[in-house]
Design a protein around this motif. Structure first.
Motif, PDB file in Angstrom:
ATOM      1  N   PHE A 154       0.829  -1.203   0.000  1.00  0.00           N
ATOM      2  CA  PHE A 154       0.000   0.000   0.000  1.00  0.00           C
ATOM      3  C   PHE A 154       0.864   1.254   0.000  1.00  0.00           C
ATOM      4  O   PHE A 154       0.434   2.312  -0.458  1.00  0.00           O
ATOM      5  CB  PHE A 154      -0.929  -0.002   1.221  1.00  0.00           C
ATOM      6  N   GLY A 155       2.086   1.138   0.489  1.00  0.00           N
ATOM      7  CA  GLY A 155       2.978   2.294   0.541  1.00  0.00           C
ATOM      8  C   GLY A 155       3.689   2.586  -0.768  1.00  0.00           C
ATOM      9  O   GLY A 155       4.473   3.534  -0.843  1.00  0.00           O
ATOM     10  N   ASP A 156       3.406   1.809  -1.800  1.00  0.00           N
ATOM     11  CA  ASP A 156       4.097   1.983  -3.074  1.00  0.00           C
ATOM     12  C   ASP A 156       3.237   2.787  -4.043  1.00  0.00           C
ATOM     13  O   ASP A 156       2.157   2.350  -4.448  1.00  0.00           O
ATOM     14  CB  ASP A 156       4.430   0.616  -3.678  1.00  0.00           C
ATOM     15  N   PHE A 157       3.741   3.959  -4.432  1.00  0.00           N
ATOM     16  CA  PHE A 157       2.992   4.845  -5.321  1.00  0.00           C
ATOM     17  C   PHE A 157       2.714   4.180  -6.666  1.00  0.00           C
ATOM     18  O   PHE A 157       1.620   4.297  -7.218  1.00  0.00           O
ATOM     19  CB  PHE A 157       3.777   6.143  -5.535  1.00  0.00           C
ATOM     20  N   GLY A 158       3.721   3.483  -7.218  1.00  0.00           N
ATOM     21  CA  GLY A 158       3.560   2.855  -8.528  1.00  0.00           C
ATOM     22  C   GLY A 158       2.479   1.793  -8.549  1.00  0.00           C
ATOM     23  O   GLY A 158       1.710   1.698  -9.524  1.00  0.00           O
ATOM     24  N   ILE A 159       2.397   1.013  -7.504  1.00  0.00           N
ATOM     25  CA  ILE A 159       1.370  -0.034  -7.440  1.00  0.00           C
ATOM     26  C   ILE A 159      -0.015   0.597  -7.370  1.00  0.00           C
ATOM     27  O   ILE A 159      -0.946   0.169  -8.066  1.00  0.00           O
ATOM     28  CB  ILE A 159       1.622  -0.968  -6.242  1.00  0.00           C
ATOM     29  N   LYS A 160      -0.159   1.639  -6.552  1.00  0.00           N
ATOM     30  CA  LYS A 160      -1.464   2.309  -6.461  1.00  0.00           C
ATOM     31  C   LYS A 160      -1.824   2.982  -7.787  1.00  0.00           C
ATOM     32  O   LYS A 160      -2.980   2.936  -8.218  1.00  0.00           O
ATOM     33  CB  LYS A 160      -1.451   3.314  -5.307  1.00  0.00           C
ATOM     34  N   LYS A 161      -0.832   3.576  -8.448  1.00  0.00           N
ATOM     35  CA  LYS A 161      -1.081   4.186  -9.754  1.00  0.00           C
ATOM     36  C   LYS A 161      -1.499   3.123 -10.769  1.00  0.00           C
ATOM     37  O   LYS A 161      -2.437   3.328 -11.555  1.00  0.00           O
ATOM     38  CB  LYS A 161       0.174   4.908 -10.247  1.00  0.00           C
ATOM     39  N   GLY A 162      -0.821   1.983 -10.744  1.00  0.00           N
ATOM     40  CA  GLY A 162      -1.162   0.893 -11.654  1.00  0.00           C
ATOM     41  C   GLY A 162      -2.578   0.388 -11.440  1.00  0.00           C
ATOM     42  O   GLY A 162      -3.309   0.132 -12.404  1.00  0.00           O
ATOM     43  N   LEU A 163      -2.982   0.261 -10.198  1.00  0.00           N
ATOM     44  CA  LEU A 163      -4.350  -0.172  -9.894  1.00  0.00           C
ATOM     45  C   LEU A 163      -5.368   0.845 -10.416  1.00  0.00           C
ATOM     46  O   LEU A 163      -6.405   0.460 -10.976  1.00  0.00           O
ATOM     47  CB  LEU A 163      -4.528  -0.368  -8.390  1.00  0.00           C
ATOM     48  N   CYS A 164      -5.070   2.125 -10.224  1.00  0.00           N
ATOM     49  CA  CYS A 164      -5.989   3.165 -10.698  1.00  0.00           C
ATOM     50  C   CYS A 164      -6.114   3.133 -12.221  1.00  0.00           C
ATOM     51  O   CYS A 164      -7.215   3.250 -12.772  1.00  0.00           O
ATOM     52  CB  CYS A 164      -5.514   4.540 -10.231  1.00  0.00           C
ATOM     53  N   LEU A 165      -4.993   2.960 -12.912  1.00  0.00           N
ATOM     54  CA  LEU A 165      -5.021   2.894 -14.370  1.00  0.00           C
ATOM     55  C   LEU A 165      -5.761   1.648 -14.855  1.00  0.00           C
ATOM     56  O   LEU A 165      -6.542   1.709 -15.818  1.00  0.00           O
ATOM     57  CB  LEU A 165      -3.592   2.886 -14.920  1.00  0.00           C
ATOM     58  N   LEU A 166      -5.542   0.553 -14.187  1.00  0.00           N
ATOM     59  CA  LEU A 166      -6.141  -0.707 -14.616  1.00  0.00           C
ATOM     60  C   LEU A 166      -7.652  -0.718 -14.420  1.00  0.00           C
ATOM     61  O   LEU A 166      -8.392  -1.258 -15.261  1.00  0.00           O
ATOM     62  CB  LEU A 166      -5.500  -1.875 -13.852  1.00  0.00           C
ATOM     63  N   TYR A 167      -8.103  -0.107 -13.339  1.00  0.00           N
ATOM     64  CA  TYR A 167      -9.524  -0.179 -13.003  1.00  0.00           C
ATOM     65  C   TYR A 167     -10.255   1.147 -13.178  1.00  0.00           C
ATOM     66  O   TYR A 167     -11.417   1.278 -12.761  1.00  0.00           O
ATOM     67  CB  TYR A 167      -9.687  -0.707 -11.571  1.00  0.00           C
ATOM     68  N   GLY A 168      -9.614   2.138 -13.799  1.00  0.00           N
ATOM     69  CA  GLY A 168     -10.273   3.403 -14.080  1.00  0.00           C
ATOM     70  C   GLY A 168     -10.645   4.191 -12.843  1.00  0.00           C
ATOM     71  O   GLY A 168     -11.715   4.826 -12.790  1.00  0.00           O
ATOM     72  N   LEU A 169      -9.746   4.198 -11.852  1.00  0.00           N
ATOM     73  CA  LEU A 169     -10.012   4.894 -10.597  1.00  0.00           C
ATOM     74  C   LEU A 169      -9.220   6.201 -10.537  1.00  0.00           C
ATOM     75  O   LEU A 169      -8.118   6.298 -11.072  1.00  0.00           O
ATOM     76  CB  LEU A 169      -9.609   4.014  -9.404  1.00  0.00           C
ATOM     77  N   GLU A 170      -9.790   7.211  -9.877  1.00  0.00           N
ATOM     78  CA  GLU A 170      -9.057   8.472  -9.687  1.00  0.00           C
ATOM     79  C   GLU A 170      -8.053   8.334  -8.560  1.00  0.00           C
ATOM     80  O   GLU A 170      -6.956   8.878  -8.600  1.00  0.00           O
ATOM     81  CB  GLU A 170     -10.035   9.606  -9.373  1.00  0.00           C
TER      82      GLU A 170
END
Length: 207
Positions: A154-170
């Motif tokens: 959860f502390g990784d910016f890239g992983i959170k960004k990847g999840l947002c891109l993959l699932y269309g989240l802001e």
């Protein structure tokens, strides 16, 4: 050396989520380098904090060249003074943290041979006691040194960004993140590799 995972594990992960499966199919199998030496992995984590990869490589090389036989063992690092460590191109704080990590190995406060029978949470609990090693650094150590299969940080910016891109989240809440951690379990580490690829723009996909 590269992170080891099987085709069967990758297929199992793909079966958990259609969008992730599409990402995996378009990326193909990803190879990620690991550092199997626990001491080197931890001090590399300290060296790499808040500096570029190029600068970190230079500092690491200087430190390696400053010790006996160019062997970065905890005993060799303990033979250096703090000023000698600092002179490799880092702050005194980083030099102190590296020295303290070497002491922890020497004093058996960290015993790598025990980690194979310990759960991720137990190892993280031990690692975050070290100066300069926080939750994220400990999780990256589990992934890129111990090759633990279920690290989605959860502390990784890239992983959170990847999840947002993959699932269309802001943005993604901790609650939603935990949902994906559970969904991708026990192969969160493998999912991390693909989310980083997406976040870093190494692949452009239409989901």
């Amino acid at each position: 050396m590269y992170f080891t995972y099987t085709d069967e594990e990758l297929l199992s992960l793909k079966a958990k989520d259609k969008k992730l499966a599409l990402l995996i199919e378009q990326c193909g199998k990803i190879s990620r380098e690991v550092e199997p030496d626990p001491f080197i992995a931890l001090i590399s984590s300290i060296i790499g904090q808040q500096v570029s990869n190029k600068a970190a490589f230079t500092i690491f090389s200087r430190l390696k060249n400053s010790v006996n036989n160019h062997e970065l063992s905890y005993s060799n690092v303990l033979s250096l003074s703090l000023e000698q460590i600092k002179a490799c191109g880092m702050s005194m704080k980083k030099a102190e943290n590296i020295f303290l990590i070497a002491q922890a190995f020497a004093e058996k406060k960290l015993i790598p041979s025990h980690w194979s029978i310990m759960e991720d949470k137990e190892i993280i609990k031990d690692l975050v006691k070290l100066n300069g090693i926080g939750q994220w650094s400990a999780e990256m150590f589990l992934l890129f040194c111990l090759q633990r299969k279920n690290i989605l940080s959860f502390g990784d910016f890239g992983i959170k960004k990847g999840l947002c891109l993959l699932y269309g989240l802001e943005q993604i809440s901790k609650k939603d993140f935990v949902y994906y951690q559970e969904k991708f379990s026990p192969y969160g580490s493998i999912a991390s590799f693909y989310l980083w690829e997406l976040a870093n723009g190494k692949i452009t996909i239409t989901i």
